[in-house]
Design an enzyme around this catalytic site. Structure first.
Site, PDB file in Angstrom:
ATOM      1  CG  ASP A  21      62.206  57.274 -25.801  1.00 45.30           C
ATOM      2  OD1 ASP A  21      60.998  57.529 -25.974  1.00 45.30           O
ATOM      3  OD2 ASP A  21      62.987  58.069 -25.233  1.00 45.30           O
ATOM      4  CG  ASP A  22      61.136  58.631 -29.683  1.00 48.47           C
ATOM      5  OD1 ASP A  22      60.009  58.750 -30.187  1.00 48.47           O
ATOM      6  OD2 ASP A  22      61.413  59.005 -28.528  1.00 48.47           O
ATOM      7  CG  HIS A  39      57.261  58.020 -27.981  1.00 49.10           C
ATOM      8  ND1 HIS A  39      56.260  58.735 -27.360  1.00 49.10           N
ATOM      9  CD2 HIS A  39      58.245  57.857 -27.056  1.00 49.10           C
ATOM     10  CE1 HIS A  39      56.634  59.014 -26.116  1.00 49.10           C
ATOM     11  NE2 HIS A  39      57.822  58.490 -25.904  1.00 49.10           N
ATOM     12  CG  HIS A  53      59.248  54.618 -22.861  1.00 48.39           C
ATOM     13  ND1 HIS A  53      59.575  55.346 -21.744  1.00 48.39           N
ATOM     14  CD2 HIS A  53      59.170  55.521 -23.860  1.00 48.39           C
ATOM     15  CE1 HIS A  53      59.699  56.619 -22.051  1.00 48.39           C
ATOM     16  NE2 HIS A  53      59.463  56.745 -23.352  1.00 48.39           N
ATOM     17  CG  HIS A  95      57.560  60.574 -21.191  1.00 45.23           C
ATOM     18  ND1 HIS A  95      56.443  59.831 -21.490  1.00 45.23           N
ATOM     19  CD2 HIS A  95      58.466  60.305 -22.173  1.00 45.23           C
ATOM     20  CE1 HIS A  95      56.660  59.150 -22.609  1.00 45.23           C
ATOM     21  NE2 HIS A  95      57.884  59.411 -23.035  1.00 45.23           N
ATOM     22  CD  GLU A 129      63.623  61.998 -21.633  1.00 44.39           C
ATOM     23  OE1 GLU A 129      64.256  61.573 -22.615  1.00 44.39           O
ATOM     24  OE2 GLU A 129      62.473  62.451 -21.712  1.00 44.39           O
TER      25      GLU A 129
END
Length: 339
Positions: A280-281, A21, A19, A199, A202
């Site tokens: 994630d980011d 991005h 996961h 997603h 969340e």
């Protein structure tokens, strides 16, 4: 296990990331460099100002700066540099395999051609394997705050490049944009042989996870935290053996959880769910893969066996071949034996 021993164990533990991005790995330094290279004005004068802007309390505030930052990505070389910077960083975390997201609509809506985006990313992924030993798969995400027609247009634009794309995902603003909004385009993607991810759970309710499973027929759940609010849903996920791609520091930054000691990761494991740890980011949420491992392991006082289970889950939840998975499983056990 002491904190030092645990940190050393995590540092060399073979793992996969499921996961991530790519646009979310855009560090302020690279943003500045690309802005200068492409002669693009950005509303920040220093790297420190950018880092200060990376302060938010909810998903939408994050997305606003995320999309603004992506504006510096213009050329195939930009996308190559972005991707290669991430791969170099994650390779240092003993990560052996990644399955990464990208958001083509963020770029095509700015007039950047799909081939420019995919060309740069695909070239870097190939070099990441040959130069760093990190294998990879690429997942195209639809932006859920846009309509399904836009997603269909994106899928059509990606048609010439499907050799580089393993699956499709669904990201961006979750609340108010249920998975059911994209049922037809996911069906079309499935017909093209693409794997399906979304997603869900969340910020959105458990009902969104049910929709992702029953209507989109996804292969893996990204996040899934709020699934734990529904016992029947937990039982369904466990029965189907679905992997959850959990992102601890992201959850903390976006106030999905307010304290990592209250994070549901251990509860997921105890309920028989195949949870994994991901970043994630990372440029925005303050930590790449091992930073997430270290933070959640400390907060929950995870045992050596729990860490080993999470590492195994990361490869088991991937789309590597059985032979590749077995090789990674053996590497995990060999590392564990050293401790």
């Amino acid at each position: 296990m002491t904190a030092f021993d645990r940190d050393a164990f995590i540092a060399g533990l073979p793992k996969a990331e499921l996961h991530l991005h790519l646009e979310g790995s855009l560090e302020p330094e690279l943003m500045f460099a690309l802005a200068q290279r492409n002669k693009i004005a950005i509303p920040f004068n220093t790297v420190e100002e950018v880092r200060a802007a990376y302060s938010f309390s909810n998903l939408q505030d994050f997305l606003d700066i995320y999309y603004q930052g992506a504006g510096v990505l213009q050329t195939e070389q930009d996308f190559y540099d972005l991707t290669m910077a991430y791969l170099t960083r994650v390779a240092a975390d003993a990560c052996r395999h990644v399955e990464v997201f990208f958001d083509p609509q963020t770029h095509t809506d700015r007039g950047i051609e799909m081939g420019v985006v995919i060309g740069g990313i695909a070239r870097a992924l190939a070099d990441g394997q040959s130069q760093l030993g990190v294998t990879s798969k690429l997942i195209l995400c639809f932006l859920r705050h846009l309509d399904e027609d836009a997603a269909f247009a994106t899928l059509e634009a990606a048609e010439p490049y499907l050799e580089h794309i393993f699956g499709v995902g669904l990201d961006s603003s979750e609340v108010g944009h249920p998975p059911s909004k994209f049922a037809r385009v996911f069906e079309a993607a499935r017909a093209k042989g693409l794997h399906l991810f979304a997603h869900a759970g969340e910020e959105g309710p458990p009902a969104y996870v049910w929709e992702a499973l029953d209507l989109l027929k996804i292969d893996r759940i990204d996040h899934g935290n709020r699934a734990l609010e529904d016992e029947a849903l937990v039982a369904r996920i466990a029965k189907d053996g679905l992997t959850l791609t959990v992102c601890p520091l992201s959850n903390l930054s976006l106030c999905v959880v307010h304290d990592l000691t209250q994070h549901p990761l251990r509860a997921m494991l105890e309920k028989g769910l195949k949870a994994t740890i991901n970043s994630d980011d990372p440029a925005y949420f303050g930590g790449y893969l091992n930073a997430n491992w270290h933070a959640i392991a400390k907060a929950l006082d995870l045992s050596k066996q729990e860490l080993v289970t999470l590492a195994h889950n990361s490869f088991a939840g991937s789309y590597l071949t059985p032979t590749e998975k077995q090789a990674h499983a053996e590497a995990i056990e060999a590392w564990a034996e050293r401790f």
